[in-house]
Scaffold this active site. Structure first.
Site, PDB file in Angstrom:
ATOM      1  N   LYS A  84      46.383  36.798  32.604  1.00 23.31           N
ATOM      2  CA  LYS A  84      44.981  37.082  32.951  1.00 23.31           C
ATOM      3  C   LYS A  84      44.856  38.341  33.808  1.00 23.31           C
ATOM      4  CE  LYS A  84      41.240  34.671  35.445  1.00 23.31           C
ATOM      5  NZ  LYS A  84      40.961  33.484  36.295  1.00 23.31           N
ATOM      6  N   THR A  96      58.213  23.906  40.664  1.00 18.13           N
ATOM      7  CA  THR A  96      58.730  24.330  41.967  1.00 18.13           C
ATOM      8  C   THR A  96      59.309  23.155  42.757  1.00 18.13           C
ATOM      9  OG1 THR A  96      58.001  25.121  44.134  1.00 18.13           O
ATOM     10  CG2 THR A  96      56.318  24.135  42.766  1.00 18.13           C
ATOM     11  N   ASP A  97      60.214  23.473  43.671  1.00 19.14           N
ATOM     12  CA  ASP A  97      60.763  22.425  44.550  1.00 19.14           C
ATOM     13  C   ASP A  97      59.698  21.871  45.501  1.00 19.14           C
ATOM     14  OD1 ASP A  97      60.520  24.638  46.246  1.00 19.14           O
ATOM     15  OD2 ASP A  97      62.611  24.627  46.911  1.00 19.14           O
ATOM     16  N   GLU A  98      58.578  22.609  45.644  1.00 21.62           N
ATOM     17  CA  GLU A  98      57.542  22.155  46.581  1.00 21.62           C
ATOM     18  C   GLU A  98      56.908  20.831  46.158  1.00 21.62           C
ATOM     19  OE1 GLU A  98      54.838  24.912  48.286  1.00 21.62           O
ATOM     20  OE2 GLU A  98      56.261  26.559  48.208  1.00 21.62           O
ATOM     21  N   TYR A 111      48.363  23.810  46.656  1.00 18.28           N
ATOM     22  CA  TYR A 111      49.222  24.455  45.657  1.00 18.28           C
ATOM     23  C   TYR A 111      50.246  23.465  45.104  1.00 18.28           C
ATOM     24  CZ  TYR A 111      53.350  26.908  43.916  1.00 18.28           C
ATOM     25  OH  TYR A 111      54.428  27.286  43.159  1.00 18.28           O
ATOM     26  N   LYS A 124      50.756  21.838  41.278  1.00 18.77           N
ATOM     27  CA  LYS A 124      51.976  21.984  40.473  1.00 18.77           C
ATOM     28  C   LYS A 124      52.527  20.595  40.100  1.00 18.77           C
ATOM     29  CE  LYS A 124      53.922  25.280  39.503  1.00 18.77           C
ATOM     30  NZ  LYS A 124      53.773  26.176  38.307  1.00 18.77           N
TER      31      LYS A 124
HETATM   32  P1  NAD Z   1      52.866  35.312  40.775  1.00 15.53           P
HETATM   33  O1  NAD Z   1      51.678  34.901  41.570  1.00 15.53           O
HETATM   34  O2  NAD Z   1      53.651  36.499  41.189  1.00 15.53           O
HETATM   35  O3  NAD Z   1      52.427  35.555  39.251  1.00 15.53           O
HETATM   36  C1  NAD Z   1      51.544  34.721  38.580  1.00 15.53           C
HETATM   37  C2  NAD Z   1      51.114  35.410  37.290  1.00 15.53           C
HETATM   38  O4  NAD Z   1      50.257  34.505  36.573  1.00 15.53           O
HETATM   39  C3  NAD Z   1      50.302  36.696  37.510  1.00 15.53           C
HETATM   40  O5  NAD Z   1      50.724  37.694  36.626  1.00 15.53           O
HETATM   41  C4  NAD Z   1      48.872  36.278  37.194  1.00 15.53           C
HETATM   42  O6  NAD Z   1      48.071  37.335  36.706  1.00 15.53           O
HETATM   43  C5  NAD Z   1      49.093  35.214  36.141  1.00 15.53           C
HETATM   44  N1  NAD Z   1      47.985  34.250  36.066  1.00 15.53           N
HETATM   45  C6  NAD Z   1      47.386  33.609  37.091  1.00 15.53           C
HETATM   46  N2  NAD Z   1      46.391  32.829  36.626  1.00 15.53           N
HETATM   47  C7  NAD Z   1      46.382  32.972  35.271  1.00 15.53           C
HETATM   48  C8  NAD Z   1      45.606  32.404  34.236  1.00 15.53           C
HETATM   49  N3  NAD Z   1      44.613  31.548  34.488  1.00 15.53           N
HETATM   50  N4  NAD Z   1      45.875  32.762  32.956  1.00 15.53           N
HETATM   51  C9  NAD Z   1      46.875  33.646  32.681  1.00 15.53           C
HETATM   52  N5  NAD Z   1      47.621  34.211  33.630  1.00 15.53           N
HETATM   53  C10 NAD Z   1      47.387  33.871  34.913  1.00 15.53           C
HETATM   54  O7  NAD Z   1      53.786  34.008  40.698  1.00 15.53           O
HETATM   55  P2  NAD Z   1      55.380  33.876  40.676  1.00 15.53           P
HETATM   56  O8  NAD Z   1      55.883  33.860  42.057  1.00 15.53           O
HETATM   57  O9  NAD Z   1      55.923  34.818  39.689  1.00 15.53           O
HETATM   58  O10 NAD Z   1      55.523  32.378  40.105  1.00 15.53           O
HETATM   59  C11 NAD Z   1      55.568  32.144  38.707  1.00 15.53           C
HETATM   60  C12 NAD Z   1      55.702  30.653  38.475  1.00 15.53           C
HETATM   61  O11 NAD Z   1      56.894  30.182  39.095  1.00 15.53           O
HETATM   62  C13 NAD Z   1      54.567  29.827  39.064  1.00 15.53           C
HETATM   63  O12 NAD Z   1      54.259  28.794  38.153  1.00 15.53           O
HETATM   64  C14 NAD Z   1      55.139  29.270  40.350  1.00 15.53           C
HETATM   65  O13 NAD Z   1      54.548  28.033  40.654  1.00 15.53           O
HETATM   66  C15 NAD Z   1      56.593  29.101  39.971  1.00 15.53           C
HETATM   67  N6  NAD Z   1      57.570  29.193  41.076  1.00 15.53           N
HETATM   68  C16 NAD Z   1      57.564  30.273  41.922  1.00 15.53           C
HETATM   69  C17 NAD Z   1      58.542  30.358  42.915  1.00 15.53           C
HETATM   70  C18 NAD Z   1      58.602  31.539  43.859  1.00 15.53           C
HETATM   71  O14 NAD Z   1      59.426  31.539  44.773  1.00 15.53           O
HETATM   72  N7  NAD Z   1      57.793  32.573  43.683  1.00 15.53           N
HETATM   73  C19 NAD Z   1      59.511  29.352  43.040  1.00 15.53           C
HETATM   74  C20 NAD Z   1      59.474  28.268  42.161  1.00 15.53           C
HETATM   75  C21 NAD Z   1      58.516  28.212  41.179  1.00 15.53           C
HETATM   76  O1  TDX Z   2      53.572  36.011  56.821  1.00 19.12           O
HETATM   77  C1  TDX Z   2      54.285  35.008  56.620  1.00 19.12           C
HETATM   78  N1  TDX Z   2      54.950  34.455  57.681  1.00 19.12           N
HETATM   79  C2  TDX Z   2      55.725  33.340  57.556  1.00 19.12           C
HETATM   80  O2  TDX Z   2      56.305  32.859  58.549  1.00 19.12           O
HETATM   81  C3  TDX Z   2      54.446  34.408  55.320  1.00 19.12           C
HETATM   82  C4  TDX Z   2      53.744  34.983  54.113  1.00 19.12           C
HETATM   83  C5  TDX Z   2      55.243  33.287  55.214  1.00 19.12           C
HETATM   84  N2  TDX Z   2      55.851  32.750  56.310  1.00 19.12           N
HETATM   85  C6  TDX Z   2      56.693  31.540  56.133  1.00 19.12           C
HETATM   86  C7  TDX Z   2      56.037  30.386  55.420  1.00 19.12           C
HETATM   87  C8  TDX Z   2      57.193  29.732  54.693  1.00 19.12           C
HETATM   88  O3  TDX Z   2      57.851  28.820  55.556  1.00 19.12           O
HETATM   89  O4  TDX Z   2      57.791  31.925  55.286  1.00 19.12           O
HETATM   90  C9  TDX Z   2      58.148  30.876  54.383  1.00 19.12           C
HETATM   91  C10 TDX Z   2      58.022  31.396  52.967  1.00 19.12           C
HETATM   92  O5  TDX Z   2      56.640  31.598  52.706  1.00 19.12           O
HETATM   93  P1  TDX Z   2      56.101  32.101  51.285  1.00 19.12           P
HETATM   94  O6  TDX Z   2      56.778  33.380  50.930  1.00 19.12           O
HETATM   95  O7  TDX Z   2      54.618  32.049  51.314  1.00 19.12           O
HETATM   96  O8  TDX Z   2      56.727  31.002  50.299  1.00 19.12           O
HETATM   97  P2  TDX Z   2      56.580  29.396  50.228  1.00 19.12           P
HETATM   98  O9  TDX Z   2      55.361  28.921  50.901  1.00 19.12           O
HETATM   99  O10 TDX Z   2      57.900  28.825  50.657  1.00 19.12           O
HETATM  100  O11 TDX Z   2      56.381  29.206  48.632  1.00 19.12           O
HETATM  101  C11 TDX Z   2      57.165  29.969  47.703  1.00 19.12           C
HETATM  102  O12 TDX Z   2      58.232  29.218  47.187  1.00 19.12           O
HETATM  103  C12 TDX Z   2      57.925  28.157  46.326  1.00 19.12           C
HETATM  104  C13 TDX Z   2      56.301  30.483  46.540  1.00 19.12           C
HETATM  105  O13 TDX Z   2      55.223  31.247  47.050  1.00 19.12           O
HETATM  106  C14 TDX Z   2      55.807  29.349  45.688  1.00 19.12           C
HETATM  107  O14 TDX Z   2      55.069  29.838  44.567  1.00 19.12           O
HETATM  108  C15 TDX Z   2      57.005  28.574  45.206  1.00 19.12           C
HETATM  109  O15 TDX Z   2      56.586  27.450  44.476  1.00 19.12           O
END
Ligand code: NAD
Ligand code: TDX
Length: 339
Positions: free
Chosen positions: A34, A125-127, A153, A157
């Site tokens: 999107k 996610t592990d969350e 969030y 999930k």
């Molecule tokens: P991100 O926020 O960087 O990317 C999300 C992408 O999804 C973006 O490109 C956005 O444009 C697209 N999107 C959002 N809503 C949409 C919709 N309605 N239709 C189509 N596209 C849409 O997220 P990320 O960190 O890359 O995470 C990707 C997936 O992995 C997520 O499902 C998240 O829950 C999961 N995940 C993330 C982490 C992490 O550490 N980042 C860890 C475990 C699981």
């Molecule tokens: O400014 C900050 N200061 C801070 O202390 C931010 C942005 C985060 N934090 C802390 C919060 C968390 O304990 O750092 C840790 C990591 O935060 P995030 O990067 O927001 O990640 P988290 O909340 O752990 O979630 C991430 O991992 C699981 C991803 O965003 C999720 O999409 C995924 O499912």
């Protein structure tokens, strides 16, 4: 094979698109995204003209368009990364998280049922397991740990995961789920801990650590996550959940101090700010199942991965400076202004 990758313009999805195009020269990759604030087409610039790649700007909640893409492409596999992914934003406004993460997942799975599919893979996610106490380092999340969510969030999930298992049981949708720990690496959106701290430190801005910074996250290099999903979609068993994580636990404060050290910045940039509401204390994955059944092991050591990541941000200034100069400024002010 034709593979639809939703959310492929985001952090992990884009790394997965690039990984698949590099490793599977015969496969056709359709990225459906999107382009929300978190999606960035410039990330996919190098493959936009690739003969095996197509980008479709679409919302996974838009049933008509999703069905049309399935009709045109007849995909064999769908990997769903599309999601609202930032916990802090979900606390501000949960609605869009339910819409995209739950309803969008349902639309994609309905399309899979209608057009037939070999595999639907849900990137979770592990969350969804909630958190673990700091004083029990012996505890880890396994695939049978009960779902116990803390934020809108993670609740969205977990809801999607339940729906995936319901479609598997009721309609025999050939589905798998992976639940990964925190990822880090290139193209990580600047709102998340590691890129936010690197970018702020580079411009000598305060480094906002929530609470006392003692919360623990289990960090995995993004390419290791991509390899895990690759294994699951090709060799994993339908109806199964696979936990993905590399036993790499770090307290937030130690990560921030490490980034200061690597960048040669003083630790007095660290500013303790009001804690996140409902802040999960510790995440820790037990990856025994994916190791034993599919032979997966992480390849990138954290010391190497964090250096590579810092180097990447140093050499891709145009990628992130464009992001932080736009609407992100308003978000930053709202989230951190008088925190
Ligand atoms: P991100 O926020 O960087 O990317 C999300 C992408 O999804 C973006 O490109 C956005 O444009 C697209 N999107 C959002 N809503 C949409 C919709 N309605 N239709 C189509 N596209 C849409 O997220 P990320 O960190 O890359 O995470 C990707 C997936 O992995 C997520 O499902 C998240 O829950 C999961 N995940 C993330 C982490 C992490 O550490 N980042 C860890 C475990 C699981
Ligand atoms: O400014 C900050 N200061 C801070 O202390 C931010 C942005 C985060 N934090 C802390 C919060 C968390 O304990 O750092 C840790 C990591 O935060 P995030 O990067 O927001 O990640 P988290 O909340 O752990 O979630 C991430 O991992 C699981 C991803 O965003 C999720 O999409 C995924 O499912």
């Amino acid at each position: 094979m034709t593979i639809i990758v939703t959310g492929g313009a985001g952090f992990i999805g884009s790394n997965f698109v690039l990984y698949m195009l590099k490793n599977y020269s015969e496969d056709r990759i359709i990225c459906l995204d999107k382009l929300t604030y978190a999606g960035n087409l410039s990330t996919l610039q190098s493959v936009m003209d690739h003969p095996n790649f197509r980008f479709v700007k679409a919302d996974i909640c838009d049933r008509e368009t999703v069905y049309q893409v399935f009709e045109e492409e007849k995909p064999n596999i769908v990997v769903n990364f599309a999601a609202e992914s930032h916990v802090d934003r979900s606390i501000e406004d949960p609605g869009i998280f339910l819409q995209t993460n739950v309803m969008g997942t349902a639309v994609l799975m309905d399309a899979c049922r209608k057009y037939g599919i070999q595999r639907y893979h849900q990137v979770s996610t592990d969350e969804v397991y909630g958190d673990l106490p700091l004083d029990r380092p012996d505890l880890f999340f396994t695939e049978t740990t009960p779902l116990h969510t803390s934020s809108p969030y993670s609740a969205s999930k977990a809801s999607a995961d339940l729906l995936v298992m319901a479609y598997y049981r009721t309609y025999e949708l050939p589905a798998t789920i992976s639940r990964c720990s925190n990822n880090y690496g290139p193209y990580h959106f600047p709102e998340k801990l590691i890129p936010l701290m690197i970018i702020n430190a580079l411009s000598d801005k305060p480094l906002p650590v929530y609470g006392k910074g003692l919360n623990v996250r289990d960090w995995l290099y993004v390419e290791d996550h991509c390899r895990a999903i690759d294994l699951i979609i090709h060799k994993g068993k339908t109806g199964e959940v696979y936990n993905v994580g590399g036993h790499n636990e770090w307290r937030n404060i130690d990560i921030v101090k490490l980034i200061c050290k690597e960048l040669g910045k003083p630790e007095n940039l660290i500013t303790y700010v009001t804690d996140r509401k409902g802040h999960d204390m510790r995440y820790a994955i037990d990856p025994t199942k994916i190791h034993d059944e599919l032979g997966w092991l992480p390849e990138t050591k954290f010391e190497d991965g964090i250096q590579k990541t810092i180097q990447w941000y140093l050499s891709h200034l145009e990628w992130w400076s464009e992001i932080i100069s736009g609407a992100y400024q308003g978000y930053y002010e709202r989230m951190y202004g008088d925190r």
